[in-house]
Structures are given as structure tokens and as C-alpha cells.
Write an enzyme that holds these catalytic residues in place. Structure first.
Site, PDB file in Angstrom:
ATOM      1  N   ASP A  13       0.814  -1.230   0.000  1.00  0.00           N
ATOM      2  CA  ASP A  13       0.000   0.000   0.000  1.00  0.00           C
ATOM      3  C   ASP A  13       0.841   1.270   0.000  1.00  0.00           C
ATOM      4  OD1 ASP A  13      -2.216  -1.679   0.120  1.00  0.00           O
ATOM      5  OD2 ASP A  13      -2.298  -1.603   2.304  1.00  0.00           O
ATOM      6  N   GLU A  14       2.003   1.225  -0.581  1.00  0.00           N
ATOM      7  CA  GLU A  14       2.890   2.381  -0.592  1.00  0.00           C
ATOM      8  C   GLU A  14       2.444   3.457  -1.588  1.00  0.00           C
ATOM      9  OE1 GLU A  14       3.883  -0.761  -1.050  1.00  0.00           O
ATOM     10  OE2 GLU A  14       5.443  -1.289   0.408  1.00  0.00           O
ATOM     11  N   LYS A  16       1.869   2.191  -4.976  1.00  0.00           N
ATOM     12  CA  LYS A  16       2.450   1.623  -6.210  1.00  0.00           C
ATOM     13  C   LYS A  16       1.544   1.894  -7.411  1.00  0.00           C
ATOM     14  CE  LYS A  16       2.523  -2.429  -4.271  1.00  0.00           C
ATOM     15  NZ  LYS A  16       2.115  -2.064  -2.908  1.00  0.00           N
ATOM     16  N   LYS A  18      -0.537   4.295  -8.003  1.00  0.00           N
ATOM     17  CA  LYS A  18      -0.451   5.675  -8.474  1.00  0.00           C
ATOM     18  C   LYS A  18       0.860   5.912  -9.237  1.00  0.00           C
ATOM     19  CE  LYS A  18       0.539  10.262  -7.676  1.00  0.00           C
ATOM     20  NZ  LYS A  18       0.406  11.573  -7.122  1.00  0.00           N
ATOM     21  N   HIS A  41      -4.653  -1.735  -5.812  1.00  0.00           N
ATOM     22  CA  HIS A  41      -3.856  -0.595  -6.281  1.00  0.00           C
ATOM     23  C   HIS A  41      -4.798   0.523  -6.719  1.00  0.00           C
ATOM     24  CE1 HIS A  41      -0.267  -3.493  -7.171  1.00  0.00           C
ATOM     25  NE2 HIS A  41      -0.623  -3.465  -5.912  1.00  0.00           N
ATOM     26  N   THR A  42      -4.719   1.650  -6.015  1.00  0.00           N
ATOM     27  CA  THR A  42      -5.650   2.756  -6.273  1.00  0.00           C
ATOM     28  C   THR A  42      -5.054   3.743  -7.270  1.00  0.00           C
ATOM     29  OG1 THR A  42      -6.156   2.554  -3.932  1.00  0.00           O
ATOM     30  CG2 THR A  42      -7.125   4.441  -5.085  1.00  0.00           C
ATOM     31  N   THR A 129      -5.960 -11.553   3.674  1.00  0.00           N
ATOM     32  CA  THR A 129      -7.097 -10.922   2.997  1.00  0.00           C
ATOM     33  C   THR A 129      -8.218 -11.944   2.772  1.00  0.00           C
ATOM     34  OG1 THR A 129      -6.113 -11.423   0.859  1.00  0.00           O
ATOM     35  CG2 THR A 129      -5.612  -9.260   1.798  1.00  0.00           C
ATOM     36  N   GLN A 223       2.121  -6.012  -3.090  1.00  0.00           N
ATOM     37  CA  GLN A 223       2.556  -6.099  -1.688  1.00  0.00           C
ATOM     38  C   GLN A 223       3.843  -5.282  -1.499  1.00  0.00           C
ATOM     39  OE1 GLN A 223       1.587  -9.512  -3.193  1.00  0.00           O
ATOM     40  NE2 GLN A 223      -0.369  -8.595  -2.731  1.00  0.00           N
ATOM     41  N   ALA A 297      -7.515  -0.843   0.574  1.00  0.00           N
ATOM     42  CA  ALA A 297      -8.191  -0.790  -0.729  1.00  0.00           C
ATOM     43  C   ALA A 297      -8.849  -2.131  -1.060  1.00  0.00           C
ATOM     44  CB  ALA A 297      -7.187  -0.406  -1.813  1.00  0.00           C
ATOM     45  N   THR A 298      -8.412  -3.232  -0.418  1.00  0.00           N
ATOM     46  CA  THR A 298      -8.982  -4.544  -0.716  1.00  0.00           C
ATOM     47  C   THR A 298      -9.989  -4.963   0.344  1.00  0.00           C
ATOM     48  OG1 THR A 298      -7.008  -5.208  -1.905  1.00  0.00           O
ATOM     49  CG2 THR A 298      -8.391  -6.994  -1.104  1.00  0.00           C
TER      50      THR A 298
HETATM   51  P1  GDP Z   1      -0.731   0.344  -3.511  1.00  0.00           P
HETATM   52  O1  GDP Z   1      -1.325  -0.940  -3.047  1.00  0.00           O
HETATM   53  O2  GDP Z   1       0.733   0.428  -3.242  1.00  0.00           O
HETATM   54  O3  GDP Z   1      -1.070   0.663  -4.945  1.00  0.00           O
HETATM   55  O4  GDP Z   1      -1.404   1.490  -2.624  1.00  0.00           O
HETATM   56  P2  GDP Z   1      -2.966   1.627  -2.238  1.00  0.00           P
HETATM   57  O5  GDP Z   1      -3.702   2.112  -3.419  1.00  0.00           O
HETATM   58  O6  GDP Z   1      -3.458   0.413  -1.561  1.00  0.00           O
HETATM   59  O7  GDP Z   1      -2.881   2.740  -1.115  1.00  0.00           O
HETATM   60  C1  GDP Z   1      -2.287   3.972  -1.353  1.00  0.00           C
HETATM   61  C2  GDP Z   1      -3.308   5.053  -1.004  1.00  0.00           C
HETATM   62  O8  GDP Z   1      -2.656   6.293  -0.988  1.00  0.00           O
HETATM   63  C3  GDP Z   1      -4.418   5.179  -2.051  1.00  0.00           C
HETATM   64  O9  GDP Z   1      -5.592   5.591  -1.412  1.00  0.00           O
HETATM   65  C4  GDP Z   1      -3.893   6.304  -2.962  1.00  0.00           C
HETATM   66  O10 GDP Z   1      -4.943   6.986  -3.642  1.00  0.00           O
HETATM   67  C5  GDP Z   1      -3.248   7.186  -1.957  1.00  0.00           C
HETATM   68  N1  GDP Z   1      -2.121   8.002  -2.424  1.00  0.00           N
HETATM   69  C6  GDP Z   1      -1.040   7.654  -3.173  1.00  0.00           C
HETATM   70  N2  GDP Z   1      -0.149   8.664  -3.205  1.00  0.00           N
HETATM   71  C7  GDP Z   1      -0.702   9.665  -2.461  1.00  0.00           C
HETATM   72  C8  GDP Z   1      -0.239  10.960  -2.062  1.00  0.00           C
HETATM   73  O11 GDP Z   1       0.853  11.372  -2.390  1.00  0.00           O
HETATM   74  N3  GDP Z   1      -1.073  11.679  -1.269  1.00  0.00           N
HETATM   75  C9  GDP Z   1      -2.312  11.255  -0.880  1.00  0.00           C
HETATM   76  N4  GDP Z   1      -3.071  12.055  -0.146  1.00  0.00           N
HETATM   77  N5  GDP Z   1      -2.750  10.022  -1.218  1.00  0.00           N
HETATM   78  C10 GDP Z   1      -1.946   9.252  -1.981  1.00  0.00           C
HETATM   79  P1  IMO Z   2      -0.823  -4.183  -2.240  1.00  0.00           P
HETATM   80  O1  IMO Z   2      -0.366  -4.751  -3.546  1.00  0.00           O
HETATM   81  C1  IMO Z   2      -0.951  -4.522   2.103  1.00  0.00           C
HETATM   82  C2  IMO Z   2      -1.065  -8.563   3.784  1.00  0.00           C
HETATM   83  C3  IMO Z   2      -2.330  -8.988   4.505  1.00  0.00           C
HETATM   84  C4  IMO Z   2      -1.752  -9.927   5.527  1.00  0.00           C
HETATM   85  C5  IMO Z   2      -0.616 -10.614   4.763  1.00  0.00           C
HETATM   86  C6  IMO Z   2      -0.991 -11.973   4.182  1.00  0.00           C
HETATM   87  O2  IMO Z   2      -2.129  -3.483  -2.302  1.00  0.00           O
HETATM   88  O3  IMO Z   2       0.270  -3.391  -1.604  1.00  0.00           O
HETATM   89  P2  IMO Z   2      -2.509 -12.724   2.128  1.00  0.00           P
HETATM   90  O4  IMO Z   2      -3.963 -12.484   1.826  1.00  0.00           O
HETATM   91  O5  IMO Z   2      -1.582 -12.211   1.092  1.00  0.00           O
HETATM   92  O6  IMO Z   2      -2.212 -14.150   2.480  1.00  0.00           O
HETATM   93  O7  IMO Z   2      -2.227 -11.886   3.468  1.00  0.00           O
HETATM   94  O8  IMO Z   2      -0.270  -9.737   3.708  1.00  0.00           O
HETATM   95  N1  IMO Z   2      -1.250  -8.075   2.392  1.00  0.00           N
HETATM   96  C7  IMO Z   2      -1.174  -6.790   2.036  1.00  0.00           C
HETATM   97  N2  IMO Z   2      -1.008  -5.681   2.781  1.00  0.00           N
HETATM   98  N3  IMO Z   2      -1.013  -4.419   0.772  1.00  0.00           N
HETATM   99  C8  IMO Z   2      -1.155  -5.540  -0.001  1.00  0.00           C
HETATM  100  O9  IMO Z   2      -1.107  -5.499  -1.343  1.00  0.00           O
HETATM  101  C9  IMO Z   2      -1.284  -6.788   0.636  1.00  0.00           C
HETATM  102  N4  IMO Z   2      -1.456  -8.057   0.198  1.00  0.00           N
HETATM  103  C10 IMO Z   2      -1.411  -8.836   1.283  1.00  0.00           C
HETATM  104  O10 IMO Z   2      -2.977  -7.887   5.090  1.00  0.00           O
HETATM  105  O11 IMO Z   2      -1.153  -9.192   6.570  1.00  0.00           O
HETATM  106 MG    MG Z   3      -2.866  -1.621  -1.822  1.00  0.00          MG
END
Ligand code: GDP
Ligand code: IMO
Ligand code: MG
Length: 422
Positions: A13-14, A16, A18, A41-42, A129, A223, A297-298
Site C-alpha cells: 500500500d505504498e 504503487k 499511483k 492498487h488505487t 485478505t 505487496q 483498498a482490498t
Molecule cells: P498500492 O497498493 O501500493 O497501490 O497502494 P494503495 O492504493 O493500496 O494505497 C495507497 C493510497 O494512498 C491510495 O488511497 C492512494 O490513492 C493514496 N495516495 C497515493 N499517493 C498519495 C499521495 O501522495 N497523497 C495522498 N493524499 N494520497 C496518496
Molecule cells: P498491495 O499490492 C498490504 C497482507 C495482509 C496480511 C498478509 C498476508 O495493495 O500493496 P494474504 O492475503 O496475502 O495471504 O495476506 O499480507 N497483504 C497486504 N497488505 N497491501 C497488499 O497489497 C497486501 N497483500 C497482502 O494484510 O497481513
Molecule cells: Mg494496496
């Protein structure tokens, strides 16, 4: 034209999705190589929010080749829903999306086993998840999985389904659970298989041809480094290699054709599910949740939040060979009085500069912080390094040095344009 592997440097959830969306502007092919629909991935395109779970985020740009590689585990129900969701939003997928023949398929018993295993644990729940990811990778390693190539051939699928169900149902019945019904599963899944079949290809050859034509290829990690099955905080990890090497094994693309590894990290830290997180902090969790931020997001779960942990990022730089770091969510710290950056851990009188592999040591590590005065100014309108408040620049320079890498992209909001290069 570069071939770039993008990986999460923390616990997922870093941001990625975006960053992939931003980089896709200059890429031709986007590849997912591990994980499954545990990922979320949002991406914002204008005001429209998309959350992609299995399909590479590059699909949103149009005209890009999107590949789901052999290392991904695919839930056909989830995949079809995602395809239909995109089509209903006028995002074409035909001729753009291709799925590896060798990717393993998530079946109903995998999800059931995932739930069963988690519910049975009194302590030490991983907090998965519940999408059947672990059990699908287990069967892959056990050589009893069902692959896309089997799934889309009705007779092969039928035979394998029968065989696998017999075994799993024995286990379910022995545990007082209901058996899964062959006819129902076969009817539903073979209908989905027919719809997915046109997307299934030998993606290794497809990728190789694209490379030969000089196309630029972007690998969309899912991840993050510390959820990696080998390098993460085991057993609180996912079941795939989320680190840079996974891009090659999970796609069949050779390592010597990769030009650059880019890491993505937040200006702070988040984690969903169980496991150690040395900088976890209720003050920053409350602040971000109060702003409506950091909900999964999931699964929609509230993410655990803490200060940026440079020990984590520094170790991720070492494991992945991160050449450049994209830092997201800087704006999340805009109202903070004093910003903390963890630069080392202290455990029983020993200072750790890298994450200890022994989780029992990590669990007892106390963060050593450097403190920085907050900038207390909104950063979302910044479009260059010089637009940032001085205190933010001081923090970022320190973060870059402590993580032993180079900041190359800064993200100050969720939208495409709320991003600039450094
Ligand atoms: P991913 O799994 O690494 O693609 O990340 P996620 O989508 O699960 O979570 C990242 C969250 O941060 C999402 O809600 C994005 O819309 C949000 N996001 C990404 N970059 C920024 C930023 O620079 N500022 C803000 N406010 N939100 C961001
Ligand atoms: P993105 O790609 C954050 C975490 C789960 C749990 C562990 C194992 O959006 O960054 P799993 O269902 O994979 O067996 O769960 O991993 N986890 C994530 N946490 N972002 C993800 O993906 C994740 N995918 C799995 O919360 O702790
Ligand atoms: Mg994510």
C-alpha cells in the site's frame, strides 16, 4: 527506453498503483508477476477512482499491453468481475490484456482453507485478505495446483476438479465442514473459463517479442518487501516473492534485461494485518484515520500507521537493489508538529542498522528517532522541489540519506498531476 521493476519498500500500500500510472505514460508493457487479488492498487484518473486487484494499473492509460504473468495466482471470479467493471467504465481490455497459461488458479477450497486456517489460530493471526492466496501458492509448490492452461480446457479442468475436490472434501468433512459441490463449481467456473480463454496466452513469448521490438516494460510489484515470503517478517507475510527478483521468475523476463529498480515508500509507514511494526504509533494512526486516510483498498480494514522507518527502507534498498525511490503521501504529514524518522533499532544494548531476520529480535526492537520540525503547510499544490516548505526539504534530504538511496519522484496527493520528479 528502460525496463523498470517497481517494488513496494515497506508492507504494501505504498502507492504503487499511483506511481505505476504515472510511469505508464512512458511505458508500452505493464506486467504483474506475483500476488493475486490480495493486492489493491488505487489510481485516480481525474476525479474517478479505480482500484485494481489483478489487472495491471497500466490498463487505464489505453493502448498499453498488460500482462498477468505466470507468478500471479488468479481468482477467476475476481478477474471476470474486474474485466467487466473496466468494460462498464469504457476501459477496453480486448487485445490489451493477456494472461499467462502457467498462472495458477484460485479455487473455492483455497478461500475456504484460508478462512479456516485463520479462524483456527487463537494468537498470531496473520490477518490475511482471505482471498485464498496462501493455499493456492501451497498447492503450486506441492505440484497439485490447477493452472490457466488446464482451467480453460473443459475436459482437463473437469478431471482435475474431480480429483482435487475428492481430496479436499475428505478434509472438510473430517473437520465438520460442508463438502463443496462438484456440479455447482464446474458449472460456474467452466462458464467463467470460457470467457477468460481468449486472454490466455504464452506470455513469456509475448514479453520477449515486445522486448525484441524495443518496447519499454514496467513490472508492477504487489505487496511490499517486508511481506515477501523469504525476506519479510515471516510468518506475517504473504506467500510470494514481492521483492525485485520476483519480477523475473514471475514473468519469464531475464534479469539482464532489467535496467532499473524503483522502490515506492510512504513518507510515513503503514501495515495491514498482524506482525511487528517497530514505529507503529497511535498519534499518527489517529491523525491519518481522522483525515479519512489509510483504510485498505482490498478489505477496507484500518491500516496500522507509524513514522517512516528508514531501517525498513534501507534494508529494502539492499534486498531489491533500489536505484531510485518514489516517496508518496508527503501531504499526510502536513499538520504534524514534530516529524520523527526512525534511523536505527536498539535491542538489548545492540544497535541494528538493518532489519534483523529473527522476528523474535525484531519484536523487541525499539526505534531510535531523529526529530524534525514540521512544516505545517499544505504541500499538495507543490509541483517542484523548490515549491516545498524548507522544513519538508530538510526532512526529505535526511530520509534520502538515511535510506541510502536517491529520491526521484515525490507524490503530494492521490491524483496523477500531484506528482513531480526531484
Ligand atoms: P498500492 O497498493 O501500493 O497501490 O497502494 P494503495 O492504493 O493500496 O494505497 C495507497 C493510497 O494512498 C491510495 O488511497 C492512494 O490513492 C493514496 N495516495 C497515493 N499517493 C498519495 C499521495 O501522495 N497523497 C495522498 N493524499 N494520497 C496518496
Ligand atoms: P498491495 O499490492 C498490504 C497482507 C495482509 C496480511 C498478509 C498476508 O495493495 O500493496 P494474504 O492475503 O496475502 O495471504 O495476506 O499480507 N497483504 C497486504 N497488505 N497491501 C497488499 O497489497 C497486501 N497483500 C497482502 O494484510 O497481513
Ligand atoms: Mg494496496
Amino acid at each position: 527506453m528502460a525496463n523498470i521493476v517497481l517494488v513496494g519498500a515497506q508492507w504494501g500500500d505504498e502507492g504503487k498503483g499511483k506511481i505505476i500510472d504515472v510511469l505508464t505514460e512512458n511505458s508500452d508493457v505493464i506486467v504483474r508477476s506475483q500476488g493475486g487479488n490480495n493486492a489493491g492498487h488505487t489510481v485516480f484518473v481525474g476525479k474517478t477512482k479505480y482500484v485494481l486487484h489483478l489487472i495491471p494499473s497500466g490498463i487505464l492509460r489505453g493502448g498499453k499491453l498488460c500482462i498477468i504473468g505466470n507468478g500471479v495466482v488468479i481468482d477467476p471470479v475476481g478477474l471476470l468481475k474486474e474485466i467487466e467493471g473496466l468494460v462498464s467504465m469504457n476501459i477496453p481490455v480486448n487485445g490489451q490484456l493477456f494472461i499467462s497459461q502457467s498462472a495458477h488458479v484460485v479455487m473455492p477450497w483455497h478461500k475456504q482453507l484460508d478462512i479456516l486456517k485463520e479462524t483456527r489460530k487463537a494468537d498470531g493471526k496473520i490477518g490475511t485478505t482471505k482471498n485464498g492466496i496462501g493455499p493456492t501458492y501451497s498447492e503450486k509448490a506441492d505440484r497439485t495446483g490447477i493452472r490457466m492452461v488446464d482451467f480453460v480446457e473443459p475436459n482437463r479442468f473437469k478431471a482435475l476438479l474431480k480429483e482435487r475436490l475428492e481430496e479436499h472434501n475428505k478434509n472438510f468433512l473430517a473437520n465438520g465442514m460442508e463438502a463443496l459441490d462438484f456440479d455447482t463449481i464446474y458449472a460456474t467456473y467452466s462458464e467463467i473459463a470460457a470467457k477468460i480463454k481468449p486472454f490466455v496466452k504464452d506470455t513469456v513469448i509475448l514479453l520477449h517479442e515486445a522486448w525484441k521490438q524495443g518496447k519499454s516494460i514496467l513490472f508492477e510489484g504487489a505487496q511490499g518487501t517486508f511481506l515477501d515470503i523469504d525476506h519479510g517478517t515471516y510468518p506475517f507475510v504473504t506467500s510470494s516473492n514481492t521483492t525485485a527478483g520476483g519480477a523475473c521468475t514471475g514473468s519469464g523476463f531475464p534479469p539482464n534485461h532489467i535496467d532499473k529498480v524503483m522502490g515506492v515508500a510512504k513518507a510515513y509507514s503503514t501495515r495491514v494485518g498482524g506482525g511487528p511494526m517497530p514505529t507503529e504509533n497511535s498519534e499518527i494512526s489517529d491523525l491519518l484515520h481522522g483525515l479519512g486516510r489509510e483504510f485498505g483498498a482490498t478489505t477496507g480494514r484500518a491500516r496500522r500507521c507509524g513514522w517512516h522507518d528508514a531501517v525498513i527502507t534501507r534494508t529494502a534498498v539492499m534486498i531489491n537493489g533500489i536505484d531510485e525511490l518514489a516517496l508518496t503521501n508527503l501531504d499526510g504529514l502536513d499538520t504534524v508538529e514534530t516529524v520523527k524518522l526512525c534511523v536505527a533499532y536498539e535491542c538489548n544494548g545492540i544497535r541494528h542498522e538493518y532489519v534483523p531476520a529473527d522476528i523474535t529480535v525484531l519484536e523487541h526492537c525499539k526505534p531510535v528517532y531523529r526529530e524534525f520540525p514540521g512544516w505545517k503547510t499544505p504541500t499538495t499544490s507543490a509541483r517542484s522541489w523548490d515549491d516545498l516548505p524548507e522544513n519538508a526539504r530538510v526532512y526529505l534530504k535526511a530520509l534520502q540519506e538515511e535510506c541510502r538511496t536517491r529520491l526521484s519522484i515525490l507524490s503530494v496527493g492521490p491524483a496523477r498531476d500531484e506528482t513531480f520528479t526531484v
